[in-house]
Scaffold this active site. Structure first.
Site, PDB file in Angstrom:
ATOM      1  N   GLY A   1      46.131  96.414  81.041  1.00 52.02           N
ATOM      2  CA  GLY A   1      45.562  95.681  79.907  1.00 52.02           C
ATOM      3  C   GLY A   1      44.421  96.475  79.280  1.00 52.02           C
ATOM      4  N   PHE A   2      43.840  95.907  78.279  1.00 53.78           N
ATOM      5  CA  PHE A   2      42.765  96.603  77.554  1.00 53.78           C
ATOM      6  C   PHE A   2      41.585  96.900  78.485  1.00 53.78           C
ATOM      7  CE2 PHE A   2      38.807  95.336  75.137  1.00 53.78           C
ATOM      8  CZ  PHE A   2      38.509  96.618  74.714  1.00 53.78           C
ATOM      9  N   ILE A   3      40.965  95.862  79.030  1.00 57.58           N
ATOM     10  CA  ILE A   3      39.786  96.104  79.870  1.00 57.58           C
ATOM     11  C   ILE A   3      40.206  96.781  81.176  1.00 57.58           C
ATOM     12  CG2 ILE A   3      37.771  95.079  81.000  1.00 57.58           C
ATOM     13  CD1 ILE A   3      37.877  92.786  79.033  1.00 57.58           C
TER      14      ILE A   3
ATOM     15  N   ASP B   1      50.521  95.570  87.151  1.00 55.23           N
ATOM     16  CA  ASP B   1      50.552  94.828  85.887  1.00 55.23           C
ATOM     17  C   ASP B   1      51.985  94.354  85.634  1.00 55.23           C
ATOM     18  OD1 ASP B   1      48.380  95.082  83.256  1.00 55.23           O
ATOM     19  OD2 ASP B   1      50.370  94.227  82.933  1.00 55.23           O
TER      20      ASP B   1
ATOM     21  N   GLY C   1      50.031  93.736  79.049  1.00 54.71           N
ATOM     22  CA  GLY C   1      49.566  95.110  79.282  1.00 54.71           C
ATOM     23  C   GLY C   1      50.617  96.104  78.790  1.00 54.71           C
TER      24      GLY C   1
ATOM     25  N   TYR D   1      42.508  77.767  79.617  1.00 56.77           N
ATOM     26  CA  TYR D   1      42.073  79.141  79.909  1.00 56.77           C
ATOM     27  C   TYR D   1      40.700  79.124  80.594  1.00 56.77           C
ATOM     28  CZ  TYR D   1      40.631  83.985  79.150  1.00 56.77           C
ATOM     29  OH  TYR D   1      40.193  85.266  79.331  1.00 56.77           O
TER      30      TYR D   1
ATOM     31  N   LYS E   1      39.458  80.172  84.640  1.00 54.51           N
ATOM     32  CA  LYS E   1      38.333  81.055  84.957  1.00 54.51           C
ATOM     33  C   LYS E   1      37.306  80.322  85.825  1.00 54.51           C
ATOM     34  CE  LYS E   1      39.903  84.648  82.864  1.00 54.51           C
ATOM     35  NZ  LYS E   1      40.478  85.707  83.720  1.00 54.51           N
TER      36      LYS E   1
END
Ligand code: UDP
Length: 327
Positions: A18-20, A39, A44, A158, A162
């Site tokens: 993924g990005f981060i 992943d 991703g 979401y 978390k």
């Protein structure tokens, strides 16, 4: 512990394509760690780490499977590759996606279960869980600093994944002495971010401006966010891994400097030199968080670290990357 601790350590990064996650893999590889990237490639992308394979060769291994649903595969990986440390970054991306499929909440929770159970069973030295500023929901007063008072107002699936993930991380530390910490990421941006219908406003504006379109500012643009350049986010996460002071804790990862969305649009226009462009105001997404303003005192104290990149520097690096790479 200094960063030399990571040399030759085996570090599992879920969501590593993924990005981060992919920037995190890069940061860890640069410190000499052996990185295992897992992943599902649902969001991703292999392009996010092919350059890492070219540069770091055998130092990075990648596996395509879903840590949420493929318990047998992730268990085998723990058994055979014995990670020293784990960053659990795999998740359904974004508020909107989980709002569309709310029961996917349980899928992400299953992934959290897999990672914490296996980390305990196989003696992982520490687990870092990626949480989100979404857990704060809409602040009670616009000026409220997220984290300064009890203002958790998680209201969507979401945010709840978390929040529950943070609780599990805390309890694994308390009950089983598994060192853990949770990081509440504020708005991360930078090269390789996939801007889409699911948001990520920085990339949205840069793409629009690059093709000569006015950036689409929702409502009056007075809403604020704390924008964090991805490399800073990665450095902070590595600091959080390396200090025992974060064990059992949840930290905001932000700069503590809110920016209005209108200001962001104007900065991107100025950067492009296309002064004929103007912010284009339009109706927003309906439900959205108006302000997000983190208190970062605890982060600075526990990590002994301040984010390094100011907004214009980070935007410039991001802008140049999009210009070069996104057609
Ligand atoms: N936003 C905007 N125009 C866009 C996309 C987003 O004005 O084309 C605004 C959106 O209303 C929000 C902010 O940018 O206030 C950040 O949105 P993003 O989706 O990046 O992140 P999040 O809302 O999850 O913080």
């Amino acid at each position: 512990m200094g960063t030399e601790e990571l040399k030759d350590k085996v570090i599992l990064v879920t969501g590593g394509a993924g990005f981060i996650g992919s920037h995190l893999c890069e940061g860890l590889l640069e410190l000499g760690a052996k990185v295992i990237c897992v992943d599902s490639l649902l969001t991703g992308k292999t392009e996010n780490f092919t350059h890492l394979k070219e540069k770091f060769g055998e130092q990075i291994k990648s596996f395509k499977f879903d840590v949420n649903t493929e318990r047998g595969s992730i268990e085998l990986l723990f058994r055979e590759l014995k990670p020293d440390y784990v960053f659990h970054y795999a998740a359904m991306v974004g508020v909107k996606k989980l709002a569309e499929e709310p029961l996917d909440f349980f899928v992400d929770m299953q992934g959290i279960r897999n990672i914490f159970e296996l980390s305990k069973e196989f003696g992982v030295k520490k687990v870092v869980f990626s949480s989100s500023s979404e857990v704060y929901g809409e602040p009670i007063n616009p000026g409220d600093k997220a984290g300064a008072s009890i203002n958790i107002r998680a209201h969507d699936p979401y945010a709840l994944t978390k929040l529950y993930g943070e609780c599990i991380a805390y309890h694994y530390f308390k009950q089983y002495d598994l060192p853990t910490c949770s990081l509440r990421f504020f708005n991360v941006y930078g090269p390789r971010q996939e801007s889409s219908d699911y948001g990520f406003v920085t990339g949205v504006f840069i793409r629009q401006v690059l093709v000569g379109k006015n950036p689409t500012v929702f409502d009056d643009g007075s809403q604020t966010r704390d924008f964090v350049y991805v490399k800073d986010n990665v450095e902070a996460a590595i600091c959080a891994l390396l200090t025992d002071r974060t064990n059992g804790k949840t930290l905001n990862i932000g700069r503590g400097t809110p920016t209005t969305i209108l200001d962001l649009a104007q900065r991107v226009i100025a950067m492009s030199g296309k002064d004929y462009l103007k912010p284009e105001f339009m109706h927003g997404r309906g439900i959205e968080i108006k302000h997000r303003n983190p208190d970062v005192a605890q982060m600075k104290e526990l990590l002994n670290y301040e984010l390094q990149t100011n907004l214009d520097e980070g935007l410039k690096k991001t802008f140049d990357w999009y210009k070069e790479n996104v057609k």
